[in-house]
Every structure is written in structure tokens, then in C-alpha cells.
Design a protein around this motif. Structure first.
Motif, mmCIF file in Angstrom:
data_model
loop_
_atom_site.group_PDB
_atom_site.id
_atom_site.type_symbol
_atom_site.label_atom_id
_atom_site.label_comp_id
_atom_site.label_asym_id
_atom_site.label_seq_id
_atom_site.Cartn_x
_atom_site.Cartn_y
_atom_site.Cartn_z
ATOM 1 N N THR A 6 0.834 -1.330 -0.215
ATOM 2 C CA THR A 6 -0.212 0.035 0.004
ATOM 3 C C THR A 6 0.893 1.402 -0.106
ATOM 4 O O THR A 6 0.367 2.247 -0.375
ATOM 5 N N ALA B 238 -1.112 2.743 6.370
ATOM 6 C CA ALA B 238 -0.071 2.738 5.259
ATOM 7 C C ALA B 238 0.769 4.262 5.333
ATOM 8 O O ALA B 238 1.845 4.374 5.118
ATOM 9 N N LEU C 144 -2.129 7.507 -0.559
ATOM 10 C CA LEU C 144 -1.824 6.593 0.413
ATOM 11 C C LEU C 144 -3.276 6.700 1.307
ATOM 12 O O LEU C 144 -3.919 7.964 1.571
ATOM 13 N N GLU D 68 1.215 2.996 -3.580
ATOM 14 C CA GLU D 68 -0.019 3.620 -4.044
ATOM 15 C C GLU D 68 0.350 5.175 -4.160
ATOM 16 O O GLU D 68 0.998 5.903 -3.089
#
Length: 215
Positions: A168, A179, A174, A171
Motif C-alpha cells: 500500500t 499505510a 495513500l 500507491e
């Protein structure tokens, strides 16, 4: 998100030293009986922790986040004969379970389980750490890191788990407090001139952090 292809993990596991009987039992029990079996370090990571601990040969180890005791036993295999491992677990049931496994290991008299809030307990331990393993609640990683650094000897090591947090952190936007907390922790370590570090892509990501003698 699959970070490491399953075939790669399986191949690596085939060519990694197998767990001893007690570690196998802990893993099997955790996967069968525990409500959160994904928190187990597991075979590959466990063997890596053992080998790292053996290379460091620590006198004092601190583990933050005992869970069912698997990783602590892996780390204890590298302790010096006079060494002690302190491990902290917030959840009473997990602490009791880990103690029961420790008592059956050959390192039982070198392992101390502390039950309660890690932030409070760390400050009471009058030790100088050679090695610390951080694998607890993610939102407090930076706090735990700084508390450990205060008592980590120059030339000592911190190992932080879950630094990829199921992928994660990759990404663009977030999502989720964990994360975000792990990403903040990773940036915090990367900007800390007291240390050198390497992030490795084993399981959910581990960062090996070395406290420099001079900074």
C-alpha cells in the motif's frame, strides 16, 4: 497486492533451512488457531532474522511486538550465551501463549516477556540494546524507533518489519492510517543522519538500520 510472486517465495523456501520442531509447531498453531495468523513472521523471514542475529551476536535484544513468539525464538538463536532478549506484547493472551512456547525452548531462561504498553515499558528497561526488532502497531513506529535509538549502542541494529505494508505504500494516494504511518516511518529513517539503512523485499518488507559510530 502480491509483492513477491508466490512461485518465487516457494522456490526460496525450498532452498532455505527448515524450521526446527518448535518453530514449526508455533507456526502451525498460529495459522490454525489464531484470529490474525497473517501477523506471523513465517519461515523465510524467521530464518533471515536468525541469520542476522547470529551475525550480530547480540548481548541484549529488544523485540516490540511478541505475537505468538515465533520471531523472538528466531532472534534468540543469535544471542551470546550470557545474552538476554526482552520482548513486549500488549495483548495478554498472546503474551501467555508466547511464554508457554519460550518455556519449552532452549532459550527460555534468556527470554523475558513484558506485558503492556511498549512506550511505557521501554522507558523502564535499563539496558543498552545491540539489536531491536520493531513489529508492533504501525502508527507508533516512529515513536518506538526514537525510544530505541536512545538506548541503542553505536554500531547497533534495528530491524523494522512491514515497511511495505502489503504494497500500500506504493500507491500514489495513500489510504489508511497504517499505510500513512509506515510511509512516514520510512521517510523518517531515510532522513536520519544517525543511521544507514537498507530496505529489503522479503515478505512484507524489512528495513535493516545501522546506528553509525559517528554522525
Amino acid at each position: 497486492m502480491e509483492i513477491i510472486p508466490a512461485r518465487v517465495e516457494a522456490y526460496a523456501a525450498d532452498y532455505t533451512t527448515k524450521d526446527d520442531a518448535l518453530l514449526s509447531e508455533i507456526a502451525e498453531y498460529t495459522l490454525r488457531e489464531h484470529a490474525e495468523p497473517h501477523m506471523l513472521s513465517g519461515h523465510l523471514q524467521g530464518q533471515l532474522l536468525t541469520q542476522l542475529s547470529r551475525m550480530i551476536q547480540p548481548e541484549r535484544i529488544l523485540e516490540i511486538g511478541t505475537f505468538t513468539g515465533y520471531s523472538a525464538i528466531c532472534l534468540a538463536k543469535g544471542l551470546k550465551h550470557s545474552g538476554i532478549l526482552h520482548t513486549i506484547e500488549k495483548r495478554p493472551d498472546d503474551a501467555r501463549l508466547a511464554r508457554s512456547f519460550f518455556d519449552r525452548s532452549c532459550f527460555g531462561n534468556q527470554m523475558i516477556v513484558h506485558e503492556g504498553e511498549a512506550e511505557k515499558i521501554i522507558e523502564t528497561l535499563n539496558e543498552t540494546w545491540d539489536l531491536a526488532f520493531i513489529d508492533a502497531d504501525k502508527i507508533n513506529y516512529v515513536l518506538y524507533y526514537e525510544l530505541v535509538m536512545q538506548k541503542l549502542r553505536p554500531g547497533g541494529w534495528i530491524i523494522a518489519d512491514n515497511v511495505l505494508f502489503h504494497g500500500t505504500v506504493l500507491e500514489e494516494n495513500l489510504k489508511g492510517k497504517n499505510a500513512k504511518a509506515i510511509h512516514d516511518f520510512n521517510r523518517h529513517v531515510a532522513s536520519d543522519n544517525r543511521v544507514e539503512q537498507v530496505m529489503i523485499t522479503v515478505r512484507d518488507g524489512l528495513t535493516l538500520i545501522y546506528k553509525k559510530d559517528k554522525f
